[in-house]
Motif scaffolding. Structure first.
Motif, short mmCIF file in Angstrom:
data_model
loop_
_atom_site.label_atom_id
_atom_site.label_comp_id
_atom_site.label_asym_id
_atom_site.label_seq_id
_atom_site.Cartn_x
_atom_site.Cartn_y
_atom_site.Cartn_z
N GLN A 3 4.53 -10.95 -3.38
CA GLN A 3 5.54 -11.82 -3.46
C GLN A 3 5.98 -13.03 -2.52
OE1 GLN A 3 8.49 -8.77 -2.04
NE2 GLN A 3 8.87 -8.01 -3.96
N ARG A 4 5.08 -13.44 -1.62
CA ARG A 4 4.50 -14.29 -0.33
C ARG A 4 3.74 -15.32 -1.51
NH1 ARG A 4 2.11 -10.17 3.04
NH2 ARG A 4 3.92 -9.37 4.61
N GLN A 5 2.77 -14.72 -1.63
CA GLN A 5 1.69 -15.49 -2.73
C GLN A 5 3.09 -16.11 -3.99
OE1 GLN A 5 -1.23 -13.28 -4.28
NE2 GLN A 5 -2.39 -13.43 -2.50
N ARG A 6 3.28 -15.77 -4.49
CA ARG A 6 5.08 -16.26 -5.74
C ARG A 6 5.81 -17.60 -4.98
NH1 ARG A 6 6.82 -10.88 -7.97
NH2 ARG A 6 4.28 -10.49 -9.02
N ARG A 7 5.88 -16.99 -2.86
CA ARG A 7 6.98 -17.82 -2.52
C ARG A 7 6.36 -19.53 -1.75
NH1 ARG A 7 9.33 -12.84 0.87
NH2 ARG A 7 10.38 -11.95 -0.53
N GLN A 8 5.06 -18.29 -2.11
CA GLN A 8 4.50 -19.65 -1.45
C GLN A 8 4.53 -21.63 -2.53
OE1 GLN A 8 0.97 -18.52 0.60
NE2 GLN A 8 2.14 -17.58 2.34
N GLY A 9 3.69 -20.27 -3.45
CA GLY A 9 3.58 -21.33 -4.43
C GLY A 9 4.89 -22.12 -5.55
N GLU A 10 5.91 -21.64 -4.85
CA GLU A 10 7.12 -21.55 -5.21
C GLU A 10 7.85 -22.67 -4.19
OE1 GLU A 10 9.92 -19.22 -6.11
OE2 GLU A 10 8.97 -17.91 -7.31
N GLU A 11 7.53 -22.61 -2.79
CA GLU A 11 8.09 -23.29 -2.46
C GLU A 11 7.43 -24.94 -2.85
OE1 GLU A 11 7.30 -21.40 2.04
OE2 GLU A 11 9.32 -20.42 1.68
N GLU A 12 5.68 -24.68 -2.53
CA GLU A 12 4.75 -25.54 -2.42
C GLU A 12 5.11 -26.63 -3.92
OE1 GLU A 12 0.38 -24.01 -2.66
OE2 GLU A 12 0.80 -23.51 -0.65
N GLU A 13 5.24 -25.82 -5.22
CA GLU A 13 6.27 -26.73 -6.64
C GLU A 13 7.12 -27.36 -5.73
OE1 GLU A 13 6.12 -24.10 -9.29
OE2 GLU A 13 3.99 -23.26 -9.84
N GLY A 14 7.81 -26.06 -5.36
CA GLY A 14 9.42 -26.96 -4.87
C GLY A 14 8.98 -28.03 -3.76
N GLY A 15 8.03 -27.84 -3.18
CA GLY A 15 8.17 -29.53 -2.31
C GLY A 15 7.29 -30.31 -2.95
N GLU A 16 6.30 -30.00 -3.98
CA GLU A 16 6.15 -31.02 -4.40
C GLU A 16 7.31 -31.82 -5.54
OE1 GLU A 16 2.64 -29.63 -7.15
OE2 GLU A 16 1.74 -28.85 -4.93
N GLN A 17 7.91 -30.77 -5.85
CA GLN A 17 9.13 -31.30 -6.79
C GLN A 17 9.54 -32.39 -5.79
OE1 GLN A 17 11.03 -28.38 -8.44
NE2 GLN A 17 8.97 -27.87 -10.43
N GLU A 18 10.10 -31.92 -5.01
CA GLU A 18 11.18 -32.59 -3.69
C GLU A 18 10.52 -33.69 -2.77
OE1 GLU A 18 12.33 -30.28 -0.22
OE2 GLU A 18 12.99 -28.85 -1.52
N GLN A 19 8.80 -34.17 -3.07
CA GLN A 19 8.73 -35.41 -2.70
C GLN A 19 8.21 -36.18 -3.98
OE1 GLN A 19 4.26 -33.78 -1.57
NE2 GLN A 19 4.65 -33.80 0.20
N GLU A 20 8.22 -35.48 -5.12
CA GLU A 20 8.10 -36.28 -6.47
C GLU A 20 9.73 -36.82 -6.54
OE1 GLU A 20 7.37 -34.87 -9.86
OE2 GLU A 20 5.28 -33.89 -8.98
N ALA A 21 10.37 -36.83 -6.62
CA ALA A 21 11.85 -36.71 -6.44
C ALA A 21 12.43 -37.67 -5.07
CB ALA A 21 13.12 -35.57 -6.00
N GLU A 22 11.74 -37.46 -4.34
CA GLU A 22 12.37 -37.67 -3.30
C GLU A 22 11.93 -39.84 -3.48
OE1 GLU A 22 10.67 -36.72 0.71
OE2 GLU A 22 12.25 -35.11 0.95
N THR A 23 10.17 -40.15 -3.98
CA THR A 23 9.53 -40.76 -4.33
C THR A 23 11.04 -41.53 -5.72
OG1 THR A 23 7.74 -38.95 -3.90
CG2 THR A 23 6.72 -41.05 -5.02
N GLU A 24 10.56 -41.31 -6.50
CA GLU A 24 11.50 -41.63 -7.39
C GLU A 24 12.88 -42.26 -6.76
OE1 GLU A 24 12.23 -39.14 -10.06
OE2 GLU A 24 9.84 -38.69 -11.21
N GLU A 25 13.81 -41.07 -5.56
CA GLU A 25 14.87 -41.86 -5.47
C GLU A 25 14.29 -43.00 -4.70
OE1 GLU A 25 16.31 -39.11 -2.84
OE2 GLU A 25 17.11 -37.62 -4.33
#
Length: 173
Positions: free
Chosen positions: A121-143
């Motif tokens: 579960q921790r690994q999944r959360r970390q993976g999701e957070e990393e993916e979410g962080g990457e997506q946020e960065q991409e969204a921020e970059t696009e914005e």
């Protein structure tokens, strides 16, 4: 004195002595039929050739022997019962120990499984957070890119206005 069961040839059977017919019978059956103990029958039959036997079945002695035999049998039964109870208790304790050991092993297994699940579960959360962080960065970059573009367009619009005002103001003069 003898007796016979046939009328023809007389082969007498005797109750006393070495050729006694009582010696041919089973001792347990003979003891039951005479309502005495087997030890009394043994004494009666072991008297040999004696015509007159001792009083081996005197009431007092016989009663005392029977009591002793019953007490001996009772002690044997009690001893066997105690052994059986002891064995049952030992088996019960052994089963209980085995059950406790099995429970501990199951709990350890469950604890290990739970630890593995938590880790996953921790690994999944970390993976999701990393993916979410990457997506946020991409969204921020696009914005940010969109803001820059809007900023450029606005500046260009302002520059065109200011050029248009400068060019339009000289015509009026």
């Amino acid at each position: 004195m003898g007796f016979s069961t046939m009328a023809k040839k007389n082969h007498p059977e005797f109750l006393a002595g070495k050729s006694s017919m009582l010696r041919k019978l089973d001792r347990d059956i003979l003891a039951k039929s005479m309502n005495v103990s087997t030890s009394t029958i043994d004494e009666l039959l072991s008297s040999g050739d004696s015509m007159i036997s001792d009083c081996t079945s005197c009431a007092e002695e016989e009663i005392q022997r029977e009591r002793q035999e019953r007490e001996g049998e009772h002690r044997k039964r009690e001893h066997l019962e105690q052994e059986a109870e002891t064995e049952e208790e030992e088996e019960g304790q052994q089963r209980q120990g085995e059950e406790e050991q099995r429970k501990r092993e199951e709990q350890e297994g469950e604890t290990e499984e739970e630890a593995e699940r938590r880790q996953e579960q921790r690994q999944r959360r970390q993976g999701e957070e990393e993916e979410g962080g990457e997506q946020e960065q991409e969204a921020e970059t696009e914005e940010e890119g969109e803001r820059r573009q809007e900023e450029k367009q606005r500046r260009q619009g302002e520059e065109e206005k200011s050029k248009g005002e400068e060019g339009g103001g000289s015509e009026d003069e």
